[in-house]
Design a protein around this motif. Structure first.
Motif, PDB file in Angstrom:
ATOM      1  N   THR A   1     -62.360 -14.532  13.727  1.00 35.94           N
ATOM      2  CA  THR A   1     -61.578 -14.108  12.321  1.00 35.94           C
ATOM      3  C   THR A   1     -59.834 -14.935  12.707  1.00 35.94           C
ATOM      4  O   THR A   1     -59.513 -15.344  11.721  1.00 35.94           O
ATOM      5  CB  THR A   1     -60.950 -12.724  12.587  1.00 35.94           C
ATOM      6  OG1 THR A   1     -60.737 -12.188  13.367  1.00 35.94           O
ATOM      7  CG2 THR A   1     -62.579 -12.183  12.397  1.00 35.94           C
ATOM      8  N   GLN A   2     -59.809 -15.041  14.370  1.00 35.20           N
ATOM      9  CA  GLN A   2     -58.665 -16.065  14.501  1.00 35.20           C
ATOM     10  C   GLN A   2     -59.141 -16.938  15.470  1.00 35.20           C
ATOM     11  O   GLN A   2     -59.327 -15.777  16.978  1.00 35.20           O
ATOM     12  CB  GLN A   2     -57.104 -15.317  14.604  1.00 35.20           C
ATOM     13  CG  GLN A   2     -56.073 -15.241  14.683  1.00 35.20           C
ATOM     14  CD  GLN A   2     -55.202 -16.069  13.252  1.00 35.20           C
ATOM     15  OE1 GLN A   2     -55.810 -15.638  12.543  1.00 35.20           O
ATOM     16  NE2 GLN A   2     -54.439 -17.140  13.533  1.00 35.20           N
ATOM     17  N   ARG A   3     -58.367 -17.620  16.042  1.00 38.98           N
ATOM     18  CA  ARG A   3     -58.537 -18.911  16.843  1.00 38.98           C
ATOM     19  C   ARG A   3     -56.908 -18.924  17.576  1.00 38.98           C
ATOM     20  O   ARG A   3     -55.334 -18.494  16.628  1.00 38.98           O
ATOM     21  CB  ARG A   3     -58.759 -20.049  16.964  1.00 38.98           C
ATOM     22  CG  ARG A   3     -59.994 -20.448  16.513  1.00 38.98           C
ATOM     23  CD  ARG A   3     -60.846 -20.158  17.442  1.00 38.98           C
ATOM     24  NE  ARG A   3     -60.409 -20.526  18.733  1.00 38.98           N
ATOM     25  CZ  ARG A   3     -61.702 -22.022  19.235  1.00 38.98           C
ATOM     26  NH1 ARG A   3     -62.468 -21.957  18.319  1.00 38.98           N
ATOM     27  NH2 ARG A   3     -61.613 -22.822  20.288  1.00 38.98           N
ATOM     28  N   TYR A   4     -56.599 -18.313  18.796  1.00 37.12           N
ATOM     29  CA  TYR A   4     -54.927 -18.247  19.511  1.00 37.12           C
ATOM     30  C   TYR A   4     -55.346 -19.563  20.864  1.00 37.12           C
ATOM     31  O   TYR A   4     -56.226 -19.387  21.007  1.00 37.12           O
ATOM     32  CB  TYR A   4     -54.538 -16.683  19.893  1.00 37.12           C
ATOM     33  CG  TYR A   4     -55.423 -16.276  19.103  1.00 37.12           C
ATOM     34  CD1 TYR A   4     -54.240 -15.370  17.533  1.00 37.12           C
ATOM     35  CD2 TYR A   4     -56.075 -14.945  19.309  1.00 37.12           C
ATOM     36  CE1 TYR A   4     -54.202 -14.922  17.490  1.00 37.12           C
ATOM     37  CE2 TYR A   4     -56.449 -13.950  18.619  1.00 37.12           C
ATOM     38  CZ  TYR A   4     -55.803 -13.335  17.604  1.00 37.12           C
ATOM     39  OH  TYR A   4     -55.305 -12.529  16.724  1.00 37.12           O
ATOM     40  N   THR A   5     -53.998 -20.326  19.887  1.00 39.92           N
ATOM     41  CA  THR A   5     -53.552 -21.288  21.260  1.00 39.92           C
ATOM     42  C   THR A   5     -52.345 -21.598  21.743  1.00 39.92           C
ATOM     43  O   THR A   5     -52.171 -22.324  22.896  1.00 39.92           O
ATOM     44  CB  THR A   5     -53.825 -23.280  20.579  1.00 39.92           C
ATOM     45  OG1 THR A   5     -53.453 -22.894  19.755  1.00 39.92           O
ATOM     46  CG2 THR A   5     -55.780 -22.752  20.489  1.00 39.92           C
ATOM     47  N   THR A   6     -51.264 -20.248  21.263  1.00 45.06           N
ATOM     48  CA  THR A   6     -50.173 -20.575  21.636  1.00 45.06           C
ATOM     49  C   THR A   6     -49.724 -20.140  23.067  1.00 45.06           C
ATOM     50  O   THR A   6     -49.575 -19.922  23.945  1.00 45.06           O
ATOM     51  CB  THR A   6     -48.937 -20.821  20.589  1.00 45.06           C
ATOM     52  OG1 THR A   6     -49.136 -21.583  19.559  1.00 45.06           O
ATOM     53  CG2 THR A   6     -47.195 -20.692  20.835  1.00 45.06           C
ATOM     54  N   ALA A   7     -49.430 -18.939  22.200  1.00 47.09           N
ATOM     55  CA  ALA A   7     -48.865 -17.048  23.136  1.00 47.09           C
ATOM     56  C   ALA A   7     -50.026 -16.727  24.241  1.00 47.09           C
ATOM     57  O   ALA A   7     -50.113 -16.745  25.220  1.00 47.09           O
ATOM     58  CB  ALA A   7     -48.983 -16.289  22.296  1.00 47.09           C
ATOM     59  N   LEU A   8     -51.796 -16.959  23.686  1.00 42.77           N
ATOM     60  CA  LEU A   8     -52.207 -16.830  24.413  1.00 42.77           C
ATOM     61  C   LEU A   8     -53.837 -17.722  24.330  1.00 42.77           C
ATOM     62  O   LEU A   8     -53.772 -18.320  23.078  1.00 42.77           O
ATOM     63  CB  LEU A   8     -52.874 -15.418  24.393  1.00 42.77           C
ATOM     64  CG  LEU A   8     -53.538 -14.602  23.391  1.00 42.77           C
ATOM     65  CD1 LEU A   8     -54.567 -14.964  22.859  1.00 42.77           C
ATOM     66  CD2 LEU A   8     -53.098 -13.222  23.140  1.00 42.77           C
ATOM     67  N   LEU A   9     -54.448 -17.997  25.259  1.00 41.57           N
ATOM     68  CA  LEU A   9     -55.308 -19.257  24.496  1.00 41.57           C
ATOM     69  C   LEU A   9     -57.157 -17.862  24.198  1.00 41.57           C
ATOM     70  O   LEU A   9     -57.171 -17.062  25.081  1.00 41.57           O
ATOM     71  CB  LEU A   9     -56.139 -19.332  25.125  1.00 41.57           C
ATOM     72  CG  LEU A   9     -55.220 -20.486  26.572  1.00 41.57           C
ATOM     73  CD1 LEU A   9     -56.217 -21.258  27.208  1.00 41.57           C
ATOM     74  CD2 LEU A   9     -56.016 -21.537  25.302  1.00 41.57           C
ATOM     75  N   GLY A  10     -57.060 -17.721  22.928  1.00 42.90           N
ATOM     76  CA  GLY A  10     -58.307 -16.770  23.006  1.00 42.90           C
ATOM     77  C   GLY A  10     -58.547 -16.944  21.248  1.00 42.90           C
ATOM     78  O   GLY A  10     -58.672 -17.775  20.435  1.00 42.90           O
ATOM     79  N   PHE A  11     -59.672 -16.112  20.944  1.00 42.57           N
ATOM     80  CA  PHE A  11     -59.077 -15.285  19.447  1.00 42.57           C
ATOM     81  C   PHE A  11     -59.661 -13.926  19.375  1.00 42.57           C
ATOM     82  O   PHE A  11     -60.226 -13.360  20.412  1.00 42.57           O
ATOM     83  CB  PHE A  11     -60.765 -15.811  19.162  1.00 42.57           C
ATOM     84  CG  PHE A  11     -62.597 -16.000  20.293  1.00 42.57           C
ATOM     85  CD1 PHE A  11     -62.904 -14.700  20.013  1.00 42.57           C
ATOM     86  CD2 PHE A  11     -62.233 -16.740  21.029  1.00 42.57           C
ATOM     87  CE1 PHE A  11     -64.060 -15.111  20.621  1.00 42.57           C
ATOM     88  CE2 PHE A  11     -63.633 -17.372  21.903  1.00 42.57           C
ATOM     89  CZ  PHE A  11     -64.426 -15.537  21.926  1.00 42.57           C
ATOM     90  N   ALA A  12     -59.770 -13.930  18.059  1.00 48.87           N
ATOM     91  CA  ALA A  12     -60.306 -12.527  17.185  1.00 48.87           C
ATOM     92  C   ALA A  12     -61.499 -12.582  16.808  1.00 48.87           C
ATOM     93  O   ALA A  12     -61.930 -13.962  16.308  1.00 48.87           O
ATOM     94  CB  ALA A  12     -58.611 -12.080  16.658  1.00 48.87           C
ATOM     95  N   ALA A  13     -62.422 -11.578  17.521  1.00 49.53           N
ATOM     96  CA  ALA A  13     -63.310 -11.594  16.327  1.00 49.53           C
ATOM     97  C   ALA A  13     -63.893 -10.060  16.797  1.00 49.53           C
ATOM     98  O   ALA A  13     -63.265  -9.114  16.273  1.00 49.53           O
ATOM     99  CB  ALA A  13     -64.008 -11.984  17.303  1.00 49.53           C
TER     100      ALA A  13
END
Length: 88
Positions: free
Chosen positions: A41-53
């Motif tokens: 549902t979301q990819r994270y590349t700034t504050a943390l590396l990862g994703f919401a799912a």
């Protein structure tokens, strides 16, 4: 049923990877989640590396032993409640 768990064993989570994890490792984890019926549902590349799912229980078990995963936590709504300590 809590707000971060849906019917049929599907959970809303945030998956954070360790610092300096190669993008290819995260992409592989995303493909693994999707192949098991999960939805990113979301990819994270700034504050943390990862994703919401939204992931099935089985995917959480697989991700929890992934060598590059730092942590997995429930994804839910966050609210801020502030109370002034100065006013009486």
């Amino acid at each position: 049923m809590s707000s971060n768990v849906q019917a049929h064993g599907v959970n809303k989570v945030i998956v954070a990877f360790k610092e300096n994890t190669p993008a290819s490792e995260i992409d592989t984890a995303v493909k693994d989640v999707e192949s098991k019926g999960g939805k990113i549902t979301q990819r994270y590349t700034t504050a943390l590396l990862g994703f919401a799912a939204e992931v099935p229980d089985a995917s959480i078990q697989i991700l929890s032993v992934h060598p590059h995963v730092d942590y997995i936590e429930p994804d839910g709504e966050v609210t801020i409640y502030a109370k002034s300590l100065l006013s009486k």
